[in-house]
Design an enzyme around this catalytic site. Structure first.
Site, PDB file in Angstrom:
ATOM      1  N   ASP A 166      -5.563 -41.749 -53.907  1.00 29.55           N
ATOM      2  CA  ASP A 166      -5.221 -41.689 -52.491  1.00 29.55           C
ATOM      3  C   ASP A 166      -5.989 -42.745 -51.684  1.00 29.55           C
ATOM      4  O   ASP A 166      -7.221 -42.794 -51.738  1.00 29.55           O
ATOM      5  CB  ASP A 166      -5.559 -40.303 -51.947  1.00 29.55           C
ATOM      6  CG  ASP A 166      -5.012 -40.054 -50.561  1.00 29.55           C
ATOM      7  OD1 ASP A 166      -4.467 -40.993 -49.941  1.00 29.55           O
ATOM      8  OD2 ASP A 166      -5.107 -38.902 -50.088  1.00 29.55           O
TER       9      ASP A 166
ATOM     10  N   SER B 228      -3.865 -34.271 -44.984  1.00 29.46           N
ATOM     11  CA  SER B 228      -4.125 -35.539 -44.317  1.00 29.46           C
ATOM     12  C   SER B 228      -4.936 -35.311 -43.043  1.00 29.46           C
ATOM     13  O   SER B 228      -5.995 -34.688 -43.086  1.00 29.46           O
ATOM     14  CB  SER B 228      -2.801 -36.246 -44.046  1.00 29.46           C
ATOM     15  OG  SER B 228      -2.982 -37.598 -43.749  1.00 29.46           O
TER      16      SER B 228
END
Length: 535
Positions: A465, A189
């Site tokens: 995602d 991330s």
């Protein structure tokens, strides 16, 4: 989870293991701070690894005016390590903890990707905390002036300093300096982008890096966050969400429908919320919960799929709302959907029922304070317990990632209201930090943005995602070629840094982990071994 809530800062376990953006209602921020302390205390009690600290400079850049007044002091940067598989010559595999307490990353050292790679390469696994998070705090409080050292470049310098100076307990006779031992960085991330930048900025320190769901492109108006839900949501979920949000917007934003505004709010049991943007932001359902879906049941929620199933149903799943059918028909007609009452009436009832309080206690609880993003007294708090200030400060100053509905092109129905615009989303920037200008995303994008690249730098992303649109696998970008030096892996049907998690041998079962995840983790071990042959 409402739209504003879904954009909340990710600093509680386990949901904290994921990047978040703005806007954030202050009620959720207050809840987050207390939950953080409780959950981290629990995590600490269960930890099997002792924690260590290395003293590092608060200010690595005395020649840059943005850090004035400069500091000559140091602070303790916390870390954990596991040397059970270490053999002389093995690498140091360090996971950057990112925007949360490093304690939340310990499972990756125990059974996740750090454990797997350290075991496969006879290396040392390390979890390294990011400055200002967890207990790695360099200042006496989180006043805005004292947050000036909370920048990505300062944290990158911390990590390089750590690699050059750390001595691992029990192995003090081994020289682990980067010119003697290969250092490999891994992160997911925000930390995924972070470790990619480590490889680019400090190539003589970090021999290689692996970015999992990394977001190297800092984007001020990140409306694309919801594109994953729209494009990859099951069945008619994305289409239905777009129409239902459009109904809300057509009532709230069309002056000719002003007479229906109170009726709409009362339908949701939120007639007391005076601010239209607060209301609109709070009725997005669980469309943002896709990010929290994971193959690992210990940290996953299926709220996104339950929500999609609910709003896509052609039957009213909430019989107690049947009396509202005529009201819904009236609202849909006013919003321009009179030709689509079947099936939108039932879907609108389900949309309302999923979100409306279903107990007397919940219905009696005022949400006006909880849902709003404006509260000067709350935003003025800056003691060390106010950990909600940290990631929003990074968002407001250099990262952006405002998850708006207003930025969506006119030919696409947004997944959240267009009233969630830049002005609304940046309330926290103005009220908490007195920042009124857009984030200086050039401070991040100077590292390459979508084009970030370097030898021995790998990129992994999940197909579904929401953060894919800020990374090298973004649908908006030309497809890159994967090479042995710069592997690119897109994990089918995966969401946010799915390759990071792991399970113990006795926890495996069909589909856990999924084959695509096992293949990705196998590929990581393989290309890391190939890289090490170059050392």
């Amino acid at each position: 989870m409402r739209a504003t809530v879904a954009a909340a800062v990710s600093l509680v376990l386990p949901a904290v293991c994921a990047l978040q953006g703005l806007p954030i209602p202050f009620g959720k921020l207050a809840q987050q701070s207390s939950s953080t302390a409780r959950l981290l205390s629990r995590a600490a009690a269960d930890a099997t690894y002792p924690e260590y600290n290395l003293s590092v400079p608060i200010d690595h850049f005395h020649n840059e005016s943005m850090y004035e007044p400069h500091s000559d002091d140091t602070f303790n940067l916390r870390y954990w390590f596991d040397a059970q598989y270490y053999k002389p010559g093995g690498p140091v595999f360090v996971l950057g903890a990112g925007e949360t307490s490093g304690e939340g990353r310990l499972p990756f050292l125990q059974k996740g990707i750090v454990h797997q790679v350290a075991k496969a390469t006879n290396g040392i696994g390390v979890i390294l905390e990011h400055r200002y998070y967890g207990s790695s705090v360099p200042t006496p409080d989180f006043e805005t002036e004292n947050l000036r050292f909370l920048t990505t470049e300062q944290a990158l310098a911390d990590t390089a300093y750590f690699a050059k100076n750390v001595q691992f307990e029990g192995l003090e006779d081994v020289d682990f300096s980067p010119d003697k031992v290969p250092w490999i960085a891994y992160g997911g991330s925000y930390a995924g982008a972070f470790v990619a930048f480590l490889r680019i900025v400090y190539p003589d320190v970090f021999f290689a890096a692996i970015s999992s769901s990394g977001v190297p492109a800092a984007i001020w108006d990140y409306w694309e966050y919801y594109e994953a839900a729209r494009l990859f949501g099951p069945g008619e979920c994305g289409e239905t969400q777009g129409k239902l949000i459009n109904v809300v917007d057509n009532i709230l934003m069309n002056k000719e429908n002003a007479e229906y505004v109170d009726t709409l709010k009362q339908l949701f049991g939120m007639g007391h919320i005076s601010n239209d943007a607060d209301f609109a932001a709070s009725v997005a359902g669980d469309i943002s919960a896709l990010q929290s879906y994971n193959w690992d049941p210990a940290i996953s929620t299926d709220a996104f799929f339950r929500y999609c199933e609910t709003i896509s149903s052609d039957e009213n799943m909430y019989p107690d709302l049947e009396e509202k059918r005529a009201t819904v028909e009236e609202l849909l007609t006013a919003a321009g959907y009179e030709e689509q009452l079947d099936p939108l009436v039932d879907r609108m009832l389900n949309f309302v029922g999923y979100q409306r309080p279903n107990t007397a206690a919940a219905a009696a609880q005022s949400k006006d304070d909880y849902e709003t993003t404006s509260d000067s007294l709350f935003y003025a708090q800056a003691d060390l317990s106010q950990t909600w200030r940290l990631w929003p400060y990074q968002v407001c100053t250099e990262w952006g990632f405002l998850q708006t509905g207003s930025g969506v092109p006119d030919d696409i129905l947004p997944m959240v209201s267009r009233l969630v615009d830049l002005e609304y989303s940046t309330e926290i920037c103005r009220s908490a930090f007195n920042i009124s200008e857009p984030a200086d995303t050039d401070r991040i994008n100077k590292f390459g943005g979508f084009d970030a690249s370097y030898p021995r730098l790998a990129w992994l992303d999940g197909e579904w995602d929401p953060w894919r649109a800020a990374g090298v696998h973004a649908l908006s970008q030309d497809k890159r070629e994967s090479t042995p030096s710069e592997p690119l892996i897109l994990i089918d049907d995966a969401v946010h840094h799915w390759d990071e998690n792991g399970v113990f041998c006795n926890e495996t079962r069909p589909g856990v982990p999924p084959r695509a995840v096992k293949d990705a983790q196998r590929a990581i071990r393989s290309f890391v071994k190939a890289w090490l042959e170059e050392w």
